[in-house]
Design a protein around this motif. Structure first.
Motif, PDB file in Angstrom:
ATOM      1  N   VAL A   3       0.837  -1.204   0.000  1.00  0.00           N
ATOM      2  CA  VAL A   3       0.000   0.000   0.000  1.00  0.00           C
ATOM      3  C   VAL A   3       0.872   1.254   0.000  1.00  0.00           C
ATOM      4  CG1 VAL A   3      -1.612   1.356   1.405  1.00  0.00           C
ATOM      5  CG2 VAL A   3      -2.045  -1.061   0.999  1.00  0.00           C
ATOM      6  N   ASN A   4       1.938   1.245   0.785  1.00  0.00           N
ATOM      7  CA  ASN A   4       2.864   2.379   0.804  1.00  0.00           C
ATOM      8  C   ASN A   4       3.449   2.617  -0.586  1.00  0.00           C
ATOM      9  OD1 ASN A   4       4.630   4.356   2.363  1.00  0.00           O
ATOM     10  ND2 ASN A   4       6.170   3.046   1.403  1.00  0.00           N
ATOM     11  N   PHE A   5       3.837   1.545  -1.248  1.00  0.00           N
ATOM     12  CA  PHE A   5       4.390   1.662  -2.600  1.00  0.00           C
ATOM     13  C   PHE A   5       3.365   2.290  -3.555  1.00  0.00           C
ATOM     14  CE2 PHE A   5       4.949  -0.234  -6.828  1.00  0.00           C
ATOM     15  CZ  PHE A   5       6.193   0.292  -7.137  1.00  0.00           C
ATOM     16  N   PHE A   6       2.116   1.851  -3.456  1.00  0.00           N
ATOM     17  CA  PHE A   6       1.085   2.404  -4.332  1.00  0.00           C
ATOM     18  C   PHE A   6       0.761   3.859  -3.999  1.00  0.00           C
ATOM     19  CE2 PHE A   6      -0.370  -2.135  -5.120  1.00  0.00           C
ATOM     20  CZ  PHE A   6       0.209  -2.178  -6.373  1.00  0.00           C
ATOM     21  N   ILE A   7       0.821   4.220  -2.733  1.00  0.00           N
ATOM     22  CA  ILE A   7       0.591   5.619  -2.353  1.00  0.00           C
ATOM     23  C   ILE A   7       1.678   6.512  -2.948  1.00  0.00           C
ATOM     24  CG2 ILE A   7       0.659   7.231  -0.391  1.00  0.00           C
ATOM     25  CD1 ILE A   7      -0.835   5.083   1.227  1.00  0.00           C
ATOM     26  N   ILE A   8       2.930   6.072  -2.828  1.00  0.00           N
ATOM     27  CA  ILE A   8       4.029   6.851  -3.415  1.00  0.00           C
ATOM     28  C   ILE A   8       3.866   6.931  -4.923  1.00  0.00           C
ATOM     29  CG2 ILE A   8       6.522   6.845  -3.865  1.00  0.00           C
ATOM     30  CD1 ILE A   8       6.872   5.788  -1.017  1.00  0.00           C
ATOM     31  N   ASP A   9       3.511   5.817  -5.532  1.00  0.00           N
ATOM     32  CA  ASP A   9       3.323   5.805  -6.986  1.00  0.00           C
ATOM     33  C   ASP A   9       2.208   6.756  -7.408  1.00  0.00           C
ATOM     34  OD1 ASP A   9       3.601   4.764  -9.730  1.00  0.00           O
ATOM     35  OD2 ASP A   9       1.646   3.850  -9.323  1.00  0.00           O
ATOM     36  N   LYS A  10       1.097   6.699  -6.717  1.00  0.00           N
ATOM     37  CA  LYS A  10      -0.064   7.499  -7.109  1.00  0.00           C
ATOM     38  C   LYS A  10       0.161   8.997  -6.890  1.00  0.00           C
ATOM     39  CE  LYS A  10      -4.433   7.916  -8.309  1.00  0.00           C
ATOM     40  NZ  LYS A  10      -4.841   7.719  -9.682  1.00  0.00           N
ATOM     41  N   PHE A  11       0.694   9.359  -5.725  1.00  0.00           N
ATOM     42  CA  PHE A  11       0.793  10.772  -5.377  1.00  0.00           C
ATOM     43  C   PHE A  11       2.106  11.440  -5.776  1.00  0.00           C
ATOM     44  CE2 PHE A  11      -2.382   9.255  -2.249  1.00  0.00           C
ATOM     45  CZ  PHE A  11      -3.450   9.997  -2.723  1.00  0.00           C
ATOM     46  N   TYR A  12       3.169  10.666  -5.912  1.00  0.00           N
ATOM     47  CA  TYR A  12       4.475  11.276  -6.167  1.00  0.00           C
ATOM     48  C   TYR A  12       5.116  10.861  -7.486  1.00  0.00           C
ATOM     49  CZ  TYR A  12       4.160  12.715  -1.318  1.00  0.00           C
ATOM     50  OH  TYR A  12       3.746  13.273  -0.148  1.00  0.00           O
ATOM     51  N   LEU A  13       4.727   9.735  -8.033  1.00  0.00           N
ATOM     52  CA  LEU A  13       5.338   9.270  -9.289  1.00  0.00           C
ATOM     53  C   LEU A  13       4.374   9.338 -10.463  1.00  0.00           C
ATOM     54  CD1 LEU A  13       7.294   6.159  -7.934  1.00  0.00           C
ATOM     55  CD2 LEU A  13       8.135   8.491  -8.273  1.00  0.00           C
ATOM     56  N   GLY A  14       3.198   9.861 -10.245  1.00  0.00           N
ATOM     57  CA  GLY A  14       2.246  10.043 -11.328  1.00  0.00           C
ATOM     58  C   GLY A  14       1.477   8.800 -11.725  1.00  0.00           C
ATOM     59  N   GLY A  15       1.460   7.783 -10.907  1.00  0.00           N
ATOM     60  CA  GLY A  15       0.666   6.584 -11.186  1.00  0.00           C
ATOM     61  C   GLY A  15       1.252   5.697 -12.270  1.00  0.00           C
ATOM     62  N   ILE A  16       2.574   5.627 -12.352  1.00  0.00           N
ATOM     63  CA  ILE A  16       3.239   4.800 -13.373  1.00  0.00           C
ATOM     64  C   ILE A  16       2.825   3.333 -13.242  1.00  0.00           C
ATOM     65  CG2 ILE A  16       5.480   3.972 -14.202  1.00  0.00           C
ATOM     66  CD1 ILE A  16       6.667   6.605 -13.073  1.00  0.00           C
ATOM     67  N   TYR A  17       2.863   2.821 -12.027  1.00  0.00           N
ATOM     68  CA  TYR A  17       2.588   1.402 -11.811  1.00  0.00           C
ATOM     69  C   TYR A  17       1.095   1.095 -11.766  1.00  0.00           C
ATOM     70  CZ  TYR A  17       7.532   1.376 -10.905  1.00  0.00           C
ATOM     71  OH  TYR A  17       8.884   1.534 -11.035  1.00  0.00           O
ATOM     72  N   PHE A  18       0.290   2.090 -11.425  1.00  0.00           N
ATOM     73  CA  PHE A  18      -1.155   1.891 -11.456  1.00  0.00           C
ATOM     74  C   PHE A  18      -1.621   1.541 -12.860  1.00  0.00           C
ATOM     75  CE2 PHE A  18      -1.921   3.857  -7.268  1.00  0.00           C
ATOM     76  CZ  PHE A  18      -2.938   3.035  -6.837  1.00  0.00           C
ATOM     77  N   GLY A  19      -1.041   2.182 -13.861  1.00  0.00           N
ATOM     78  CA  GLY A  19      -1.393   1.879 -15.251  1.00  0.00           C
ATOM     79  C   GLY A  19      -1.056   0.454 -15.639  1.00  0.00           C
ATOM     80  N   LEU A  20       0.065  -0.045 -15.135  1.00  0.00           N
ATOM     81  CA  LEU A  20       0.459  -1.424 -15.420  1.00  0.00           C
ATOM     82  C   LEU A  20      -0.437  -2.437 -14.711  1.00  0.00           C
ATOM     83  CD1 LEU A  20       4.341  -1.093 -15.109  1.00  0.00           C
ATOM     84  CD2 LEU A  20       2.994  -1.236 -17.212  1.00  0.00           C
ATOM     85  N   ILE A  21      -0.868  -2.087 -13.524  1.00  0.00           N
ATOM     86  CA  ILE A  21      -1.682  -3.017 -12.733  1.00  0.00           C
ATOM     87  C   ILE A  21      -3.048  -3.248 -13.368  1.00  0.00           C
ATOM     88  CG2 ILE A  21      -2.925  -3.169 -10.547  1.00  0.00           C
ATOM     89  CD1 ILE A  21      -0.436  -2.158  -9.218  1.00  0.00           C
TER      90      ILE A  21
END
Length: 192
Positions: A31-49
């Motif tokens: 969850v921490n990884f996804f929070i960082i991805d969503k709020f600070y990295l622009g959701g790069i990994y959310f798109g892959l998921i």
């Protein structure tokens, strides 16, 4: 019929223990990884998921594996336990007493020892998860130069310390319960 129900309850107890001790602490890291991805990295990994099938199963398995890694790391740093035992004035309890209590009355063992043991390990691995979050967030902040709020560094660290203190408090209560059960057994039966 009763035997089947007892076996199902034992299976449920084992599965719930693994979820509580391993999967939840691993899930906190994910969850921490996804929070960082969503709020600070622009959701790069959310798109892959979104493209993955069986994402719930994958996240559960990954959480479980990360939880085992956290448990392993916590056992490596457990060398400081002798100092903590002195700080909290713990008495060491021999494992044979747990086995004796289990042999004599499994219900008492389940209620007084197994539950306390699970809570101790749960708080221990969860504490380790929050310490790992602190390290991961420091890495993003200092090495990757991501503009992460300092709250994402200090809050997991404080929660990790709090849970570690709760772990050792629970362990102290656990040892006191074993000692009480041993003393009750000695006074009741007049033997060791």
């Amino acid at each position: 019929m009763d035997n089947t129900i007892a076996k199902l309850l034992d299976l449920f107890k084992h599965i719930s223990r693994d979820i509580m001790i391993y999967a939840i602490s691993g899930f906190v890291v994910i969850v921490n990884f996804f929070i960082i991805d969503k709020f600070y990295l622009g959701g790069i990994y959310f798109g892959l998921i979104h493209k993955l099938e069986y994402i719930s199963l994958i996240i559960f398995i990954l959480s479980y594996v990360i939880g085992h890694i956290i448990m392993s790391l916590m056992q490596i740093v457990d060398f400081i336990e002798a100092c903590i035992y002195k700080l909290f004035k713990f008495e060491s309890i021999d494992f044979k007493y747990e086995v004796q209590i289990f042999k004599e009355n499994q219900n008492i063992y389940d209620y007084f020892i197994e539950r306390q043991n699970q809570l101790t390990y749960f708080r221990w691995t969860l504490s380790g998860a929050f310490f790992i979050l602190t390290l991961i967030n420091c890495w993003y902040k200092c090495i990757e130069k991501v503009d992460i709020s300092l709250y994402f560094i200090f809050l997991p660290f404080v929660i990790g310390i709090f849970l570690l203190i709760l772990h050792y408090t629970t362990e102290k209560e656990y040892k006191a319960k074993i000692k009480l059960l041993i003393d009750l057994k000695k006074s009741k039966f007049g033997k060791n």
